[in-house]
Each structure stands twice: as C-alpha cells, then as structure tokens.
Write a protein that holds these residues in place. Structure first.
Motif, mmCIF file in Angstrom:
data_model
loop_
_atom_site.group_PDB
_atom_site.id
_atom_site.type_symbol
_atom_site.label_atom_id
_atom_site.label_comp_id
_atom_site.label_asym_id
_atom_site.label_seq_id
_atom_site.Cartn_x
_atom_site.Cartn_y
_atom_site.Cartn_z
ATOM 1 N N ILE A 5 -5.303 18.916 -51.551
ATOM 2 C CA ILE A 5 -4.350 19.113 -50.467
ATOM 3 C C ILE A 5 -4.220 17.839 -49.642
ATOM 4 O O ILE A 5 -5.212 17.241 -49.239
ATOM 5 N N SER A 6 -2.974 17.458 -49.397
ATOM 6 C CA SER A 6 -2.677 16.320 -48.530
ATOM 7 C C SER A 6 -1.847 16.827 -47.352
ATOM 8 O O SER A 6 -0.890 17.581 -47.544
ATOM 9 N N ILE A 7 -2.237 16.428 -46.148
ATOM 10 C CA ILE A 7 -1.577 16.925 -44.931
ATOM 11 C C ILE A 7 -1.094 15.748 -44.092
ATOM 12 O O ILE A 7 -1.800 14.751 -43.936
ATOM 13 N N TYR A 32 -0.082 28.462 -49.004
ATOM 14 C CA TYR A 32 -1.065 27.909 -48.090
ATOM 15 C C TYR A 32 -1.208 28.801 -46.860
ATOM 16 O O TYR A 32 -0.279 29.503 -46.473
ATOM 17 N N VAL A 92 2.639 19.577 -46.112
ATOM 18 C CA VAL A 92 1.518 19.782 -47.038
ATOM 19 C C VAL A 92 1.976 19.581 -48.482
ATOM 20 O O VAL A 92 3.050 20.023 -48.876
ATOM 21 N N SER A 93 1.138 18.902 -49.253
ATOM 22 C CA SER A 93 1.379 18.753 -50.691
ATOM 23 C C SER A 93 0.047 18.863 -51.420
ATOM 24 O O SER A 93 -1.024 18.770 -50.820
ATOM 25 N N ASP A 145 -5.534 26.537 -49.550
ATOM 26 C CA ASP A 145 -4.580 26.923 -50.590
ATOM 27 C C ASP A 145 -4.999 28.216 -51.281
ATOM 28 O O ASP A 145 -5.993 28.854 -50.901
ATOM 29 N N TRP A 175 0.027 26.501 -53.979
ATOM 30 C CA TRP A 175 0.744 27.374 -53.040
ATOM 31 C C TRP A 175 0.433 28.841 -53.367
ATOM 32 O O TRP A 175 0.194 29.160 -54.528
ATOM 33 N N THR A 192 -9.741 23.692 -49.104
ATOM 34 C CA THR A 192 -9.323 23.415 -47.732
ATOM 35 C C THR A 192 -9.239 21.921 -47.470
ATOM 36 O O THR A 192 -9.892 21.116 -48.129
ATOM 37 N N GLY A 226 -2.781 20.807 -54.081
ATOM 38 C CA GLY A 226 -3.368 22.143 -54.063
ATOM 39 C C GLY A 226 -2.472 23.148 -54.760
ATOM 40 O O GLY A 226 -1.629 22.800 -55.583
ATOM 41 N N SER A 274 -7.800 21.581 -58.893
ATOM 42 C CA SER A 274 -7.460 20.588 -57.880
ATOM 43 C C SER A 274 -8.706 19.829 -57.445
ATOM 44 O O SER A 274 -9.837 20.308 -57.623
#
Length: 207
Positions: A120-122, A150, A143-144, A186, A148, A191, A146, A49
């Motif tokens: 990771i997108s938050i 999380y 969250v998307s 993740d 899983w 992070t 990364g 990632s």
C-alpha cells in the motif's frame, strides 16, 4: 539311493514345518518395496503484496504417485530479498518481484513461483500544507497498491474534525499546526500509515 532321497525329503519337510511355513515358498514378488518420496509439490497464492503474509502447503508423493500422509517439510527460498518463509510455510512479501518458495521433504525439493506486488502506498498531498487557525479544510488520501477494498482510520493531533472514508475535514486549534495521520488496511489485512504536518499561518489562504 531311494532311501537317501526319502531322507532328504523328510529333512526338508521338517525344516519347513519348524519355520511355520505351510509349504508355500516366498517369492520376490511377495516383498513390498520400500516407499520413498519422489515428488514434492507446493501450493501458494500466485500473488501477494509487500507486507502480506500467506500460507503455503506442501504435498509429498511416493514412487507410485500416492500422497504420503504425515510428511514434514523444511521451507526456504532462493530469493530471500523478495520473500521470507517461516518454519510452518508462511510466506511474507518483502519486495516487488517474482519470488520462489521451496519445500523440501524426504530429501526432495518442490517449488512454486509467487509474484510480490507493491504494498500500500499513501499520499496526503491532496489538501493544503498551511492553513489559518479554525479555518475548515479537507484532506484526502490517495491510495495505491495492496488489494481493494480499503478501510481508513484517521487521527489528527491539536485539531478537530471528522473522517469520511478516504478524506478528513476539520480545522486546527493550535497556533503552530497539527499532524494529520491516516492508516489504510486492505482486503488482505495489510496496513500502511502516512502522516503530514500541517502548519498554521495568519497569511495562509482560506480553504
């Protein structure tokens, strides 16, 4: 003529004895060829990632396809915008795309393709942007990217509440507002942090 042949034979025998030879002549087949590195292979994770660091390893082989022990490698990449490499072979994802990791040993280069997927997108959009003071509301982190599963770590300035995995429930104790923040980690230790400022208004709808 017979005396001359005998003399030459004696000289040859003395010469061989002086060299410590027992009489066996050295042939070309008795000389071992110098081993050189002819092939280098690289192992890395197929996918990492953005923001993730993983270890890559090189293997060097000689012309007999035997592993060359103790070989060292210089690491690099032909796609520096996508990944970076440390001197020890650690690859770090920088941007999404198909990257190339390279190891050079003994003048021979091997490579491995590594796909860098999104990090990771938050989003903290699930929850009000304006609240009444002391009104209890709930915000959720979407969250998307990364890998899983999380883990979540929440904080809220000038507010009081409790966190429940991907959501936080609480209220503001400030007449101005508060900052809500969540840090997501993740399965690979990557992070990402997202924050949102929530304002306070006496005319805001109740949660």
């Amino acid at each position: 003529m017979k005396k001359l042949c005998t003399l030459l034979g004696t000289v040859a025998a003395v010469a061989l004895a002086g060299c410590g030879d027992t009489g066996k002549l050295l042939s070309v087949g008795d000389v071992s060829p110098m081993l050189t590195i002819t092939t280098v292979s690289v192992t890395c994770p197929d996918t990492i990632s953005v923001g993730q660091t993983a270890q890559c390893i090189h293997y060097a082989y000689d012309q007999n396809n035997n592993l060359v022990g103790g070989s060292t490698a210089t690491w690099g990449t032909s796609t520096p915008s996508l990944v970076s490499l440390s001197s020890s072979g650690n690859v770090t994802g920088l941007a999404v795309g198909s990257a190339v990791v390279q190891a050079t040993s003994g003048g021979v280069t091997g490579s491995k393709n590594v796909y860098v997927k999104p990090g990771i997108s938050i989003s903290l959009a699930d929850g009000p942007g304006q609240v009444r003071r002391y009104d209890t509301c709930t915000w959720r982190a979407a969250v998307s990217g990364g890998t899983w599963p999380y883990s979540y770590s929440w904080s809220a300035s000038s507010a009081s509440g409790s966190s429940y995995l991907y959501e936080w429930t609480g209220y503001t104790i400030s007449s101005v507002g508060f900052t809500l923040q969540v840090t997501v980690t993740d399965a690979n230790g990557v992070t990402a942090t997202q924050s949102r400022y929530i304002t306070t208004s006496t005319s805001a709808p109740y949660c």
